[in-house]
Design a protein around this motif. Structure first.
Motif, PDB file in Angstrom:
ATOM      1  N   ALA A 323       0.812  -1.173   0.076  1.00  0.00           N
ATOM      2  CA  ALA A 323       0.092   0.103   0.192  1.00  0.00           C
ATOM      3  C   ALA A 323       0.777   1.340  -0.040  1.00  0.00           C
ATOM      4  N   ALA A 324       0.451   2.388  -0.701  1.00  0.00           N
ATOM      5  CA  ALA A 324       0.932   3.723  -0.602  1.00  0.00           C
ATOM      6  C   ALA A 324       0.006   4.270   0.554  1.00  0.00           C
ATOM      7  N   GLY A 325       0.907   4.939   1.365  1.00  0.00           N
ATOM      8  CA  GLY A 325       0.358   6.108   2.302  1.00  0.00           C
ATOM      9  C   GLY A 325       1.196   6.310   3.507  1.00  0.00           C
ATOM     10  N   LYS A 326       0.731   6.961   4.499  1.00  0.00           N
ATOM     11  CA  LYS A 326       1.278   7.656   5.459  1.00  0.00           C
ATOM     12  C   LYS A 326       0.908   7.294   6.814  1.00  0.00           C
ATOM     13  N   ILE A 327       1.649   6.984   7.812  1.00  0.00           N
ATOM     14  CA  ILE A 327       1.207   6.561   8.943  1.00  0.00           C
ATOM     15  C   ILE A 327       0.752   7.823   9.586  1.00  0.00           C
ATOM     16  N   ARG A 328      -0.427   7.636  10.212  1.00  0.00           N
ATOM     17  CA  ARG A 328      -0.835   8.837  10.965  1.00  0.00           C
ATOM     18  C   ARG A 328      -0.989   8.645  12.512  1.00  0.00           C
ATOM     19  N   ASP A 335      -2.991  -6.143  24.654  1.00  0.00           N
ATOM     20  CA  ASP A 335      -2.766  -7.442  24.305  1.00  0.00           C
ATOM     21  C   ASP A 335      -1.359  -7.628  23.618  1.00  0.00           C
ATOM     22  N   GLY A 336      -0.737  -6.553  23.223  1.00  0.00           N
ATOM     23  CA  GLY A 336       0.653  -6.375  22.805  1.00  0.00           C
ATOM     24  C   GLY A 336       0.375  -6.407  21.213  1.00  0.00           C
ATOM     25  N   HIS A 337      -0.795  -6.299  20.649  1.00  0.00           N
ATOM     26  CA  HIS A 337      -0.959  -5.947  19.248  1.00  0.00           C
ATOM     27  C   HIS A 337      -0.643  -4.635  18.889  1.00  0.00           C
ATOM     28  N   ALA A 338       0.104  -4.114  17.870  1.00  0.00           N
ATOM     29  CA  ALA A 338       0.005  -2.744  17.293  1.00  0.00           C
ATOM     30  C   ALA A 338      -1.081  -2.493  16.442  1.00  0.00           C
ATOM     31  N   ILE A 339      -1.492  -1.331  16.725  1.00  0.00           N
ATOM     32  CA  ILE A 339      -2.715  -0.791  15.814  1.00  0.00           C
ATOM     33  C   ILE A 339      -2.159   0.325  15.123  1.00  0.00           C
ATOM     34  N   CYS A 340      -2.101   0.349  13.613  1.00  0.00           N
ATOM     35  CA  CYS A 340      -1.393   1.269  12.820  1.00  0.00           C
ATOM     36  C   CYS A 340      -2.914   1.713  12.076  1.00  0.00           C
ATOM     37  N   LYS A 341      -2.793   3.174  12.110  1.00  0.00           N
ATOM     38  CA  LYS A 341      -3.824   4.013  11.274  1.00  0.00           C
ATOM     39  C   LYS A 341      -3.061   4.845  10.344  1.00  0.00           C
ATOM     40  N   TYR A 342      -3.178   4.446   9.086  1.00  0.00           N
ATOM     41  CA  TYR A 342      -2.578   5.066   8.053  1.00  0.00           C
ATOM     42  C   TYR A 342      -3.596   5.775   7.035  1.00  0.00           C
ATOM     43  N   ARG A 343      -3.081   6.791   6.269  1.00  0.00           N
ATOM     44  CA  ARG A 343      -3.899   7.564   5.133  1.00  0.00           C
ATOM     45  C   ARG A 343      -3.394   7.204   3.782  1.00  0.00           C
ATOM     46  N   ALA A 344      -4.340   6.655   2.966  1.00  0.00           N
ATOM     47  CA  ALA A 344      -3.821   6.566   1.571  1.00  0.00           C
ATOM     48  C   ALA A 344      -3.264   7.436   0.922  1.00  0.00           C
ATOM     49  N   ARG A 345      -2.177   7.491   0.067  1.00  0.00           N
ATOM     50  CA  ARG A 345      -1.622   8.344  -0.759  1.00  0.00           C
ATOM     51  C   ARG A 345      -2.648   8.977  -1.746  1.00  0.00           C
ATOM     52  N   GLY A 346      -2.472  10.304  -1.775  1.00  0.00           N
ATOM     53  CA  GLY A 346      -3.281  10.957  -2.715  1.00  0.00           C
ATOM     54  C   GLY A 346      -4.855  11.184  -2.320  1.00  0.00           C
ATOM     55  N   GLY A 347      -5.163  10.867  -1.196  1.00  0.00           N
ATOM     56  CA  GLY A 347      -6.499  10.716  -0.883  1.00  0.00           C
ATOM     57  C   GLY A 347      -6.726  11.049   0.880  1.00  0.00           C
ATOM     58  N   LYS A 348      -8.062  11.174   1.317  1.00  0.00           N
ATOM     59  CA  LYS A 348      -8.334  11.270   2.494  1.00  0.00           C
ATOM     60  C   LYS A 348      -8.748   9.991   3.224  1.00  0.00           C
ATOM     61  N   THR A 349      -8.778   8.794   2.489  1.00  0.00           N
ATOM     62  CA  THR A 349      -9.270   7.714   2.963  1.00  0.00           C
ATOM     63  C   THR A 349      -8.247   7.118   3.994  1.00  0.00           C
ATOM     64  N   TYR A 351      -7.112   4.204   6.946  1.00  0.00           N
ATOM     65  CA  TYR A 351      -7.300   2.691   7.099  1.00  0.00           C
ATOM     66  C   TYR A 351      -6.512   2.244   8.470  1.00  0.00           C
ATOM     67  N   ALA A 352      -6.944   1.068   8.985  1.00  0.00           N
ATOM     68  CA  ALA A 352      -6.222   0.665  10.288  1.00  0.00           C
ATOM     69  C   ALA A 352      -5.761  -0.791  10.022  1.00  0.00           C
ATOM     70  N   PHE A 353      -4.590  -1.089  10.753  1.00  0.00           N
ATOM     71  CA  PHE A 353      -4.182  -2.512  10.557  1.00  0.00           C
ATOM     72  C   PHE A 353      -3.619  -3.069  11.907  1.00  0.00           C
ATOM     73  N   ARG A 354      -4.082  -4.103  12.197  1.00  0.00           N
ATOM     74  CA  ARG A 354      -3.656  -4.845  13.361  1.00  0.00           C
ATOM     75  C   ARG A 354      -2.825  -6.097  13.226  1.00  0.00           C
ATOM     76  N   ALA A 355      -1.661  -5.592  13.971  1.00  0.00           N
ATOM     77  CA  ALA A 355      -0.499  -6.640  13.554  1.00  0.00           C
ATOM     78  C   ALA A 355       0.076  -7.209  14.979  1.00  0.00           C
ATOM     79  N   VAL A 356       0.708  -8.383  14.800  1.00  0.00           N
ATOM     80  CA  VAL A 356       1.517  -8.904  15.917  1.00  0.00           C
ATOM     81  C   VAL A 356       2.934  -8.464  16.395  1.00  0.00           C
ATOM     82  N   ARG A 357       3.478  -7.921  15.020  1.00  0.00           N
ATOM     83  CA  ARG A 357       4.807  -7.259  15.015  1.00  0.00           C
ATOM     84  C   ARG A 357       4.684  -6.425  13.752  1.00  0.00           C
ATOM     85  N   VAL A 358       5.356  -5.094  14.074  1.00  0.00           N
ATOM     86  CA  VAL A 358       5.838  -4.013  12.935  1.00  0.00           C
ATOM     87  C   VAL A 358       7.368  -4.264  12.747  1.00  0.00           C
ATOM     88  N   ILE A 359       7.625  -4.369  11.379  1.00  0.00           N
ATOM     89  CA  ILE A 359       9.098  -4.375  11.185  1.00  0.00           C
ATOM     90  C   ILE A 359       9.712  -3.332  10.312  1.00  0.00           C
TER      91      ILE A 359
END
Length: 450
Positions: A323-328, A335-349, A351-359
């Motif tokens: 995906a193309a975007g920027k972390i907000r 529970d130890g999971h990371a929650i990342c909210k990011y905005r898609a490139r070129g728009g205002k949409t 998104y959120a992604f839940r991960a056991v690890r962020v590398i």
């Protein structure tokens, strides 16, 4: 220290650049003694070739991976001698290349070139200071060594922390800061987020899939650009003039791509890439980095077909999403999971992604002021080194000598490998570093003969 009748040269770092500089020193001089410092064992692998994963392939054909510029078939011949069916146009594993480098060390260190003249020290250098006509080096264990010349072969530093990853996330177990210092087999099951979509991301994605087939992954970068694939045998094409401006170079590439294909066009630039970079002003370099670098990287540093096939299959199945975007915002749940909210490139949409690890897969940092390496910080503190204006690495003269805080080249303090990118731009691949290692060895020995 006073000049010794037997010149002593210290090489700090034993990845490819440090090993090849050492071997060139020993092969070109029958008198000099080389002290090679490397805190990680075994010597000769570095981050690039220490992997044991057979899925990790070289992204340069075997025919162009000889460690010796004057012996182009050396690596292919070695592969054949090991019973490995990889021809000049094939792509060997990085683990096999590591074994090849260690074979070069053993051959020269135990032969007449290195017998009694190579000392390998399993320790980290944390300080280098002027001492008489030479240098005094201090190790992490408190030992001190004197040398007439010092060559820094520091390899690729870990990536910088990406924007959107705060102190709390960076300190948590959910975040892996160094993509070359972790074990996929030790990760809990679940989705993983990869920050960055370049070559580092590809290696990490393959390791994650090998350890847990089908593991869901999201790879996020500002433009969402991923490396392209090698295809077919390379075709000959005349190189462009070595004094083109960045705009003229792009124009030349577009024309050559229409005539011969983009892979042939990009490969034709390789012999003159460093000359082009040196001919550009700081302003032109900055413009290239801002506007063209991401596109240059994905076309220039390509994937072996076998690796590209696996990545394509992961993309097609939806296991890997780029995906193309920027972390907000990023946070770690109870529970130890990371929650990342990011905005898609070129728009205002959003998104959120839940991960056991962020590398962190953003690639090596070039900002030496942000370096975590004790030696680099010490050199800057003493005024023995300074960053280049574009934040690509050390500021150097044309002979790879470090410039001090006043801009003067330091006497017999050199650098080789990725930390010299500011002076050469293309200096991360074997075909580029092997020539630099030979040139620096020759310069150092010539200096010591004066």
């Amino acid at each position: 220290m006073d000049r010794s009748p037997t010149p002593i040269i210290a090489v700090v770092g034993a990845g490819f650049s440090g090993v090849m500089t050492t071997l060139n020193l020993l092969a070109r001089s029958r008198a000099a003694k080389v002290l090679l410092f490397e805190k990680r064992a075994p010597v000769g692998l570095g981050a690039a070739y220490s992997t044991h994963n057979p899925s990790h392939k070289l992204n340069v054909r075997a025919g162009n991976m000889s460690a010796w510029p004057d012996r182009p078939d050396h690596f292919v011949t070695w592969l054949a001698g090991q019973g490995l069916d990889v021809g000049p146009g094939g792509f060997a594993s990085r683990a096999d290349y590591g074994r090849y480098l260690q074979a070069q060390i053993a051959e020269i260190a135990e032969g007449p070139e290195g017998l009694g003249r190579l000392v390998v020290n399993p320790d980290a250098i944390v300080g280098v200071a002027p001492s008489g006509q030479g240098w005094r080096l201090t190790t992490a264990l408190g030992r001190r060594y004197d040398a007439d010349a010092v060559i820094l072969a520091l390899g690729n530093p870990p990536p910088s922390r990406p924007q959107g990853v705060d102190e709390a996330v960076a300190a948590s177990e959910a975040y892996i800061a160094d993509p070359w210092r972790w074990r996929a087999s030790e990760l809990p099951e679940g989705s993983v987020m990869l920050i960055g979509t370049g070559l580092t991301m590809v290696d990490v994605a393959l390791s994650l899939d090998d350890a847990q087939p089908g593991r869901p992954m999201l790879a996020l970068s500002r433009r969402g650009l991923a490396p392209l694939r090698h295809k077919g045998a390379p075709s000959p094409c005349p190189a462009p003039p070595s004094d083109l401006s960045p705009v003229a170079l792009i124009t030349w590439l577009k024309h050559a791509a229409r005539e011969r294909g983009w892979r042939t066009a990009v490969d034709a630039v390789r012999p003159v890439t460093q000359a082009l970079w040196r001919s550009w002003s700081s302003r032109r370099r900055q413009a290239f980095l801002r506007h063209a670098r991401p596109f240059w990287d994905i076309h220039r540093h390509r994937l072996a077909p076998e690796v590209a096939d696996r990545i394509d299959a992961m993309l097609a199945s939806g296991q890997l999403v780029i995906a193309a975007g920027k972390i907000r915002e990023m946070r770690v749940d109870a529970d130890g999971h990371a929650i990342c909210k990011y905005r898609a490139r070129g728009g205002k949409t959003g998104y959120a992604f839940r991960a056991v690890r962020v590398i962190n897969c953003t690639g090596p940092t070039g900002d030496i002021l942000a370096a975590s390496d004790d030696l680099v910080r010490d050199l800057v503190r003493q005024g023995l080194a300074r960053p280049d204006p574009l934040g690509l690495g050390f500021d150097l003269d044309d002979d790879n000598r470090l410039r001090d805080a006043t801009g003067q080249p330091s006497a017999r303090l050199f650098a080789v490998g990725p930390s010299t990118r500011a002076a050469h731009w293309e200096i991360i691949a074997v075909p580029d570093i092997r020539g630099q290692a030979a040139a620096v060895a020759q310069t150092v020995l010539a200096d010591l003969d004066r």
